[in-house]
Scaffold this motif. Structure first.
Motif, short mmCIF file in Angstrom:
data_model
loop_
_atom_site.label_atom_id
_atom_site.label_comp_id
_atom_site.label_asym_id
_atom_site.label_seq_id
_atom_site.Cartn_x
_atom_site.Cartn_y
_atom_site.Cartn_z
N TYR A 1 21.27 67.66 -9.37
CA TYR A 1 22.57 68.20 -8.65
C TYR A 1 22.44 69.69 -8.88
O TYR A 1 21.81 70.45 -9.99
N PRO A 2 23.02 70.50 -7.94
CA PRO A 2 23.03 71.97 -8.17
C PRO A 2 24.21 72.17 -9.17
O PRO A 2 24.91 71.61 -9.92
N ASP A 3 23.96 73.54 -9.68
CA ASP A 3 24.87 74.12 -10.91
C ASP A 3 26.36 74.03 -9.90
O ASP A 3 26.63 74.83 -9.13
N PRO A 4 27.34 73.21 -10.57
CA PRO A 4 28.51 73.15 -9.84
C PRO A 4 29.02 74.42 -9.54
O PRO A 4 29.94 74.66 -8.92
N ALA A 5 29.05 75.44 -10.67
CA ALA A 5 29.78 76.65 -10.38
C ALA A 5 28.68 77.72 -9.58
O ALA A 5 29.19 78.80 -9.47
N SER B 1 21.79 73.91 -4.01
CA SER B 1 21.14 74.55 -4.76
C SER B 1 20.20 75.59 -4.05
O SER B 1 19.87 76.67 -4.46
N VAL B 2 19.42 75.09 -2.90
CA VAL B 2 18.70 75.87 -1.90
C VAL B 2 19.48 76.81 -1.09
O VAL B 2 19.16 77.94 -1.43
N ALA B 3 20.77 76.73 -0.90
CA ALA B 3 21.56 77.62 -0.26
C ALA B 3 21.84 78.68 -1.22
O ALA B 3 22.02 79.87 -0.91
N ALA B 4 22.22 78.23 -2.56
CA ALA B 4 22.51 79.19 -3.61
C ALA B 4 21.44 80.10 -3.77
O ALA B 4 21.63 81.24 -4.11
N ALA B 5 20.35 79.46 -4.01
CA ALA B 5 19.02 80.34 -4.27
C ALA B 5 18.86 81.47 -3.08
O ALA B 5 18.32 82.58 -3.23
N ALA B 6 19.03 80.92 -1.94
CA ALA B 6 18.97 81.61 -0.68
C ALA B 6 19.81 82.72 -0.66
O ALA B 6 19.61 84.10 -0.38
N GLY B 7 21.16 82.59 -0.96
CA GLY B 7 21.99 83.43 -1.05
C GLY B 7 21.87 84.79 -1.99
O GLY B 7 21.55 85.88 -1.76
N VAL B 8 21.28 84.22 -3.30
CA VAL B 8 20.80 85.16 -4.35
C VAL B 8 19.61 86.18 -3.72
O VAL B 8 19.71 87.56 -3.92
N ALA C 1 38.08 72.50 -3.75
CA ALA C 1 36.65 72.64 -3.33
C ALA C 1 36.14 71.01 -3.49
O ALA C 1 36.73 70.35 -4.58
N LEU C 2 35.41 70.66 -2.56
CA LEU C 2 34.38 69.50 -3.02
C LEU C 2 33.54 69.83 -4.14
O LEU C 2 32.87 70.74 -4.14
N PRO C 3 33.62 69.09 -5.00
CA PRO C 3 32.44 69.11 -6.25
C PRO C 3 31.16 69.04 -5.70
O PRO C 3 30.86 68.37 -4.73
N ASN D 1 11.13 77.30 -3.69
CA ASN D 1 11.00 77.23 -5.12
C ASN D 1 12.03 76.11 -5.53
O ASN D 1 11.89 75.19 -6.34
N ARG D 2 13.27 76.42 -5.21
CA ARG D 2 14.29 75.83 -5.61
C ARG D 2 14.23 74.41 -5.16
O ARG D 2 14.84 73.21 -5.56
N ALA D 3 13.78 74.11 -3.87
CA ALA D 3 13.68 72.82 -3.09
C ALA D 3 13.01 71.81 -3.99
O ALA D 3 13.02 70.41 -4.16
N ALA D 4 12.08 72.28 -4.88
CA ALA D 4 11.15 71.42 -5.77
C ALA D 4 11.80 70.83 -6.72
O ALA D 4 11.52 69.69 -7.25
N HIS D 5 13.36 71.23 -6.95
CA HIS D 5 14.13 70.54 -7.86
C HIS D 5 15.05 69.90 -7.09
O HIS D 5 16.35 69.69 -7.73
N SER D 6 14.90 69.31 -5.94
CA SER D 6 15.94 68.78 -5.31
C SER D 6 16.50 67.62 -5.81
O SER D 6 17.58 66.77 -5.37
N HIS D 7 15.94 66.88 -6.65
CA HIS D 7 16.31 65.75 -7.48
C HIS D 7 17.54 65.97 -8.37
O HIS D 7 18.36 65.06 -8.93
#
Ligand SMILES: *Cc1c(COP(=O)(O)O)cnc(C)c1O
Length: 358
Positions: A63-67, A259-266, A252-254, A55-61
């Motif tokens: 940037y992730p939420d930086p926080a 976003s896919v990793a963050a979604a997987a974590g949640v 940290a690097l900005p 689901n999150r990968a569909a929004h890969s264009h």
């Protein structure tokens, strides 16, 4: 223009370079090849995680939420701390780098056990700090008394690895607390708990995260790479005082955590019971394997999803034998071999090699 070559740092050669576990190369001849070289869990992502990623990968264009607000909030709730006490990183190895970058000038010292996690000398040298490597005790555990003696005015950071990669033993809670009570409170102590979930399933285990409540100089590191089965996504986290977390965010690097990793974590955090079931399975298999291995060689007690074969000069040879039967393991030539606990068929192959190994 043609002429001089580009100028790198003159201490660049001191960076050890990370020796990654070998990737298995199926060659068709020996059938399926198994990797027991990188301490990965032999299961895919937890239930529901792949859907969350897709689901999150569909929004890969975008940037992730930086926080990574959602993941940080979920972790804060899990550990009962404030969101300002959670630092995310592209794997907890990135947080190891951030903490040294935040604490050390050129020439400052970083104390850690040796052998331990290979990233510690790399992240130390990266900023021009000096690694102080304290040999492990004869039972392959941290020699905490010697580590305490190694701390000087110049020491900015101490890494403790529990359970210790690659040798396996954990630091008992009482010893960890004794060490923390003894270390100057202006020295940052990193408690690297990449294998914490396996330690908990193995018996009494220390809890670095809980200790951050009493010790403002402690940073506990956890990761989604091992028990949660997300090594390929690169996401880990630290729990510490707000002061330490603020420093980590500065180095940290900005947009590091994607976003896919963050979604997987949640999504993974919602699967605690299944994660624990898998971990228990790995721990039971480890005990079965260790009992057999110990008929051949002295294996230190492991509280993680790997074990250490102290084969000394024969370590590289053992790894070659394993590769011949389609299993990659991690050799530290001249010292020993670290073997991850994986699929039973792969574990069996290693035991067979050990049984035939002179
Ligand atoms: C695997 C491991 C880590 C972290 O791995 P990441 O994939 O970067 O989260 C950290 N410390 C130790 C000791 C490890 O073995």
């Amino acid at each position: 223009m043609v002429g001089d070559s580009v100028r790198f740092r003159d201490d660049l050669h001191l960076l050890p370079g990370y020796q990654a576990g070998k990737r298995p190369q199926p060659d068709g001849a020996s059938g399926e090849v198994y990797s027991l070289a990188s301490n990965e869990i032999p299961y895919g992502p937890l239930p529901g995680v792949l859907d969350a990623m897709t689901n999150r990968a569909a929004h890969s264009h975008r940037y992730p939420d930086p926080a990574s607000v959602e993941l940080v909030a979920a972790l804060a709730a899990r550990h009962d701390v404030s969101v300002d006490q959670i630092a995310l990183g592209t794997g907890s190895v990135a947080i190891c780098q951030q903490v040294v970058a935040a604490a050390c000038h050129v020439g400052d010292e970083v104390v850690f056990a040796w052998r331990s996690f290979e990233a510690y000398p790399i992240v130390t040298r990266l900023v021009g700090a000096v690694p102080v490597q304290v040999p492990n005790a004869p039972d392959h555990s941290h020699d905490l008394a010697a580590m305490r003696r190694a701390i000087t005015e110049r020491t900015k950071v101490v890494f403790l690895c529990t359970p210790n990669n690659p040798t396996g033993p954990l630091i008992p809670q009482a010893e960890l607390v004794g060490f923390l009570n003894d270390v100057p409170s202006n020295v940052l102590v990193v408690v690297d708990e990449a294998y914490h979930e396996f330690a908990v399933a193995s018996g009494p285990a220390p809890d670095g995260v809980a200790l951050t409540g009493e010790h403002s100089n402690v940073l506990a590191l956890r990761t989604f790479s091992k028990a949660y089965g997300l090594a390929g996504l690169r996401v880990g986290y630290g729990v510490a005082s707000e002061q330490i977390v603020a420093a980590l965010r500065r180095t940290a690097l900005p947009f590091g955590v994607n976003s896919v990793a963050a979604a997987a974590g949640v999504a993974s955090l919602k699967q605690q019971a299944e994660m624990e079931r898998r971990v228990a399975e790995v721990v039971a298999e480890r005990e079965r394997v260790l009992a057999v291995a110990r008929e051949r060689v002295e294996v230190p007690q492991s509280a993680a999803n790997f074990y250490w074969l102290p084969l000394g000069e024969r370590a590289a040879e053992f790894a070659e034998r394993c590769e011949e039967v389609g299993v990659t393991v991690r050799a530290f030539p001249g010292e020993g071999v670290r073997v991850s606990v994986g699929e039973p068929i792969a574990n069996e192959r290693v035991l067979r090699v050990l049984a035939d190994f002179g």
